[in-house]
Structures are given as structure tokens and as C-alpha cells.
Design a protein around this motif. Structure first.
Motif, PDB file in Angstrom:
ATOM      1  N   LEU A  33      32.743  21.502   5.564  1.00  0.00           N
ATOM      2  CA  LEU A  33      34.241  21.411   5.558  1.00  0.00           C
ATOM      3  C   LEU A  33      34.311  21.030   6.713  1.00  0.00           C
ATOM      4  O   LEU A  33      33.998  21.579   7.997  1.00  0.00           O
ATOM      5  CB  LEU A  33      34.448  23.040   5.387  1.00  0.00           C
ATOM      6  N   LYS A  41      39.629  25.786   5.438  1.00  0.00           N
ATOM      7  CA  LYS A  41      38.413  26.258   5.455  1.00  0.00           C
ATOM      8  C   LYS A  41      37.641  27.539   4.837  1.00  0.00           C
ATOM      9  O   LYS A  41      37.262  27.420   3.223  1.00  0.00           O
ATOM     10  CB  LYS A  41      37.861  25.654   6.469  1.00  0.00           C
ATOM     11  N   THR A  42      38.278  28.420   5.611  1.00  0.00           N
ATOM     12  CA  THR A  42      37.690  29.121   5.259  1.00  0.00           C
ATOM     13  C   THR A  42      38.311  30.322   3.963  1.00  0.00           C
ATOM     14  O   THR A  42      37.695  31.075   2.760  1.00  0.00           O
ATOM     15  CB  THR A  42      37.660  30.458   6.328  1.00  0.00           C
ATOM     16  N   SER A  60      36.059  35.917   7.916  1.00  0.00           N
ATOM     17  CA  SER A  60      35.079  34.348   8.536  1.00  0.00           C
ATOM     18  C   SER A  60      33.826  34.798   9.105  1.00  0.00           C
ATOM     19  O   SER A  60      33.653  35.546  10.322  1.00  0.00           O
ATOM     20  CB  SER A  60      36.308  34.076   9.402  1.00  0.00           C
ATOM     21  N   ASP A 103      29.299  28.829  10.231  1.00  0.00           N
ATOM     22  CA  ASP A 103      30.706  28.626  10.958  1.00  0.00           C
ATOM     23  C   ASP A 103      29.709  28.121  12.016  1.00  0.00           C
ATOM     24  O   ASP A 103      29.924  29.015  13.133  1.00  0.00           O
ATOM     25  CB  ASP A 103      32.090  29.652  11.659  1.00  0.00           C
ATOM     26  N   GLU A 132      31.408  25.380   7.376  1.00  0.00           N
ATOM     27  CA  GLU A 132      32.608  25.566   8.465  1.00  0.00           C
ATOM     28  C   GLU A 132      32.758  24.563   9.738  1.00  0.00           C
ATOM     29  O   GLU A 132      31.837  24.630  10.159  1.00  0.00           O
ATOM     30  CB  GLU A 132      33.999  26.325   8.291  1.00  0.00           C
TER      31      GLU A 132
END
Ligand code: ADP
Ligand code: MG
Length: 178
Positions: A33, A41-42, A60, A103, A132
Motif C-alpha cells: 500500500l 491505507k490503514t 495502525s 507499517d 504500508e
């Protein structure tokens, strides 16, 4: 379909897109993403997780960077719950898939990304992996992947582009999807 752009008008439409997307995604899928902070994204990952049947809230993962969720089918849930009643140490055994939410926002170098053990995760055959800030993967970028780009249009509207990449030479990559 290799590449498709969808202009969503609301978070509700992002949810519908995430649900319909994940239906076509199989074990071993790597979903990357991209997009600015606040582009969605999240939110997209949260709707994917719900569609996979993950009941725990998906937050997140900035702290920690990697979050792992077990995906159980409805049947697994029934058997796991009844096994648990009989044996409190019982663990689910079969057909378990893991959903990873990663992430990379705070990763400064490719070495940082390697140090969190990303390569082991990327080669797990029985997982679905959402990452992400995937541009931080650099040369670790897997060939076989879904790229999803998010663009902020206004408070509720987003432009989302989904692109599928296959391993270019599947014969020479039978042991790895990286
Ligand atoms: P990122 O992970 O890209 O930084 P987030 O998903 O955390 O972005 O934040 C997106 C924010 O935008 C959330 O507060 C979400 O409720 C809001 N939002 C509004 N409209 C949309 C939409 N169409 N799709 C996704 N998020 C949206
Ligand atoms: Mg995010």
C-alpha cells in the motif's frame, strides 16, 4: 485485469472495494500500500481484516511495526472453541492462515527493513501480508504482489489504483514468491 483505478466517494465505498478485492486474494498474497498519510491505507487494511473474519480491532501498527492476526474459518472457530472447552491448552491446528499488517513508515534504510525479519514473512506460503509505505522495501520488493496506490481527493473521496504483478519467470521461481 492488470491495473484498475477506482474513484471512491466515501469510506463506505472503500470498504466495499476492500471486501471485493480480498475475495480474489489467496494465501501467500502480498498487498503493498502506497500513499500519503491520511490517504486511506490503514482504513483499507482494516476493512480487509474484517472481511477475512478477524474480530480483533486492527489498529495502525506503527508501534509495533508488525502485527499478526490468526484467520480462522467459521468451521475452525467452532472446533477450536469446543476443543478449548475440553482442553484449555488446545491450539488450533489445521488450515490456519496468518494475516500480517506491517507499517514501514518509520524505517529509514533498507537494512532497517531487513532487520525486522521481513524476508521470512514475505516467503511464508500460508499468510496474507499487507504492507504500508511499501516503497521502503527498496530492492526487497517482491515480484509477485498487488500494488495499491491511494490518492487523497477531498475529505471523503480517494483515487485508488490496484495493480497486479506476477512473477515474471514462474519456472525459475518455484520455491519463492519474492
Ligand atoms: P493512512 O493509513 O494512509 O495514513 P488512514 O486510513 O489512517 O490513512 O486515514 C484515512 C482517514 O481518512 C481516516 O480517518 C478515514 O476515516 C478517512 N476517510 C474518509 N474518506 C475515506 C475514504 N473514502 N477511504 C478511506 N478513508 C477515508
Ligand atoms: Mg496508516
Amino acid at each position: 485485469m492488470k491495473k484498475k483505478t477506482i474513484n471512491v466517494q466515501s469510506e463506505g465505498e472503500t470498504k466495499i472495494l476492500a471486501e471485493s478485492f480480498i475475495e480474489y486474494v489467496q494465501n501467500g498474497a502480498i498487498i503493498l500500500l502506497y500513499g500519503d498519510l491520511g490517504s486511506g491505507k490503514t482504513t483499507f487494511v482494516q476493512h480487509i481484516a474484517k472481511a477475512l473474519g478477524i474480530e480483533k480491532p486492527v489498529l495502525s501498527p506503527t508501534f509495533p511495526i508488525i502485527k499478526q492476526y490468526v484467520i480462522l474459518s467459521r468451521f475452525d472457530k467452532l472446533t477450536v472453541n469446543s476443543a478449548k472447552e475440553l482442553d484449555s491448552s488446545a491450539k488450533p491446528q489445521n488450515d490456519i492462515r496468518i494475516f500480517y499488517h506491517i507499517d514501514l513508515y518509520r524505517m529509514e534504510t533498507e537494512q532497517d527493513v531487513q532487520n525486522i525479519g521481513i524476508q521470512d514473512i514475505l516467503t511464508e506460503p500460508n499468510a496474507i501480508i499487507a504492507i504500508e509505505w511499501a516503497e521502503k522495501l527498496g530492492s526487497l520488493l517482491p515480484k509477485k504482489r498487488w500494488d495499491i496506490h491511494f490518492e487523497y481527493v477531498d475529505e471523503f473521496k480517494r483515487k485508488i489504483t490496484i495493480e497486479k504483478f506476477e512473477a515474471r519467470n514462474p519456472k525459475s521461481e518455484t520455491n519463492s514468491n519474492v
